[in-house]
Design an enzyme around this catalytic site. Structure first.
Site, PDB file in Angstrom:
ATOM      1  N   ILE A   1      -7.276  -1.825  -7.076  1.00 12.94           N
ATOM      2  CA  ILE A   1      -6.505  -0.558  -6.705  1.00 12.94           C
ATOM      3  C   ILE A   1      -5.154  -1.460  -6.223  1.00 12.94           C
ATOM      4  CG2 ILE A   1      -7.643  -0.106  -4.551  1.00 12.94           C
ATOM      5  CD1 ILE A   1      -7.165   2.704  -4.600  1.00 12.94           C
ATOM      6  N   SER A   2      -3.932  -1.041  -6.574  1.00 11.88           N
ATOM      7  CA  SER A   2      -2.888  -1.594  -5.942  1.00 11.88           C
ATOM      8  C   SER A   2      -2.544  -1.544  -4.482  1.00 11.88           C
ATOM      9  CB  SER A   2      -1.619  -1.367  -6.597  1.00 11.88           C
ATOM     10  OG  SER A   2      -1.710  -1.740  -8.097  1.00 11.88           O
TER      11      SER A   2
END
Ligand code: SAH
Length: 214
Positions: free
Chosen positions: A63-64
Site C-alpha cells: 500500500i503506497s
C-alpha cells in the site's frame, strides 16, 4: 468495520505530518483524513496504518506511503465528477481517496488475488468504484476512454503510449517513470498529438509489470 476515535485521532496526526511535508491541497488533505487506512491493511498490522510509510499487502505488493498518495493526487488536480483511470488498484486505498474527491474511478490491477480482494472490500467500506478490472495496465481501458486523468501507482520503466492516447485534451497523467528509482512525471495533453511534460522528483515504487497474473 471499526473506525474508532483513536483511529481518527491518529489519522488527523498523519494528515498534519503530510501537510508539513508540503501538501497544500485542502481537498486532498480532507480526503486523506476521511479514508480509514487501517481497514485497507491486514488486521495484524493496524498499528502501522497511520505511520507515513508504505506497507506490504500480500502478493509482493505494498500500500503506497500516504505522502506519496497525497502527492500524486494533488498533481492529478481532480474535480468532482472527473473520470479517472488508476493503474494498480492494490489495496484500493488510492481508489478510495479518489472516490472521496467524487471522481468516477476505473482501476486496473494485474494481480488476481489483489483484484478479488479489493472488489469485495471497497463496497463494504462504502467506496464504490465505477469499474475494477483484472488486467494489464499498460493497455489501459480503451473502451472507457477518454479520461480526465490517469494515475499510475506502480513504477513504469517507460511511458505507455496507449495510456497517453486515452487522455482527454486538457487531461493529465501522473506517472512515476524509471527502473530502480522513478521520477514523478506529469503529462498534460494539450492537443491531439501534443503533450506537456513536467517532472517532480524521485520516488520508489514497486515495478509496473507486463500482463496480468492469474
Ligand atoms: N494504489 C495502490 C498501490 C499498490 S502498489 C494502493 O493504494 O494500495 C502498485 C500496484 O500495481 C500493485 O498492486 C501491483 O500488482 C499493480 N501493478 C503492477 N503492474 C501492473 C500492471 N501492468 N497493470 C495493473 N496493475 C499493475
Amino acid at each position: 468495520m471499526n473506525d474508532s476515535n483513536r483511529h481518527k485521532g491518529l489519522r488527523n496526526q498523519l494528515v498534519e505530518t503530510i501537510r508539513k511535508k508540503g501538501i497544500k491541497d485542502k481537498m486532498v488533505l480532507n480526503a486523506l483524513s476521511k479514508v480509514p487506512r487501517h481497514l485497507f491493511m491486514d488486521s495484524g498490522f493496524i498499528d502501522f496504518a497511520y505511520q507515513d510509510k508504505p506497507f506490504p499487502i500480500g502478493a509482493d505488493q505494498t500500500i503506497s506511503q500516504p505522502y506519496t498518495v497525497a502527492f500524486q493526487t494533488e498533481l492529478l488536480e481532480v474535480e468532482s465528477g472527473d473520470k479517472i483511470l488508476e493503474i494498480g488498484t492494490g489495496s484500493g486505498y488510492q481508489t478510495a481517496v479518489l472516490i472521496e474527491l467524487k471522481a468516477e474511478v476505473y482501476s486496473i490491477e494485474r494481480q488476481k488475488e489483489l483484484y478479488t480482494k479489493a472488489k469485495k472490500f471497497l463496497p463494504k467500506v462504502g467506496y464504490v468504484p465505477k469499474k475494477l478490472v483484472h488486467g494489464d495496465g499498460y493497455a489501459g481501458l480503451p473502451e472507457h476512454a477518454p479520461f480526465d486523468g490517469i494515475i499510475v501507482t506502480a513504477g513504469a520503466p517507460y511511458v505507455p503510449k496507449a495510456l497517453l492516447g486515452q487522455l482527454k485534451i486538457g487531461g493529465k497523467m501522473v506517472i512515476p517513470v524509471g527502473d530502480n528509482v522513478q521520477v514523478m512525471t506529469v503529462f498534460t495533453r494539450t492537443g491531439e498529438q501534443k503533450f506537456e511534460k513536467l517532472e517532480y522528483g524521485d520516488f520508489r515504487f514497486v515495478p509496473m509489470l507486463k500482463e496480468k497474473n492469474s
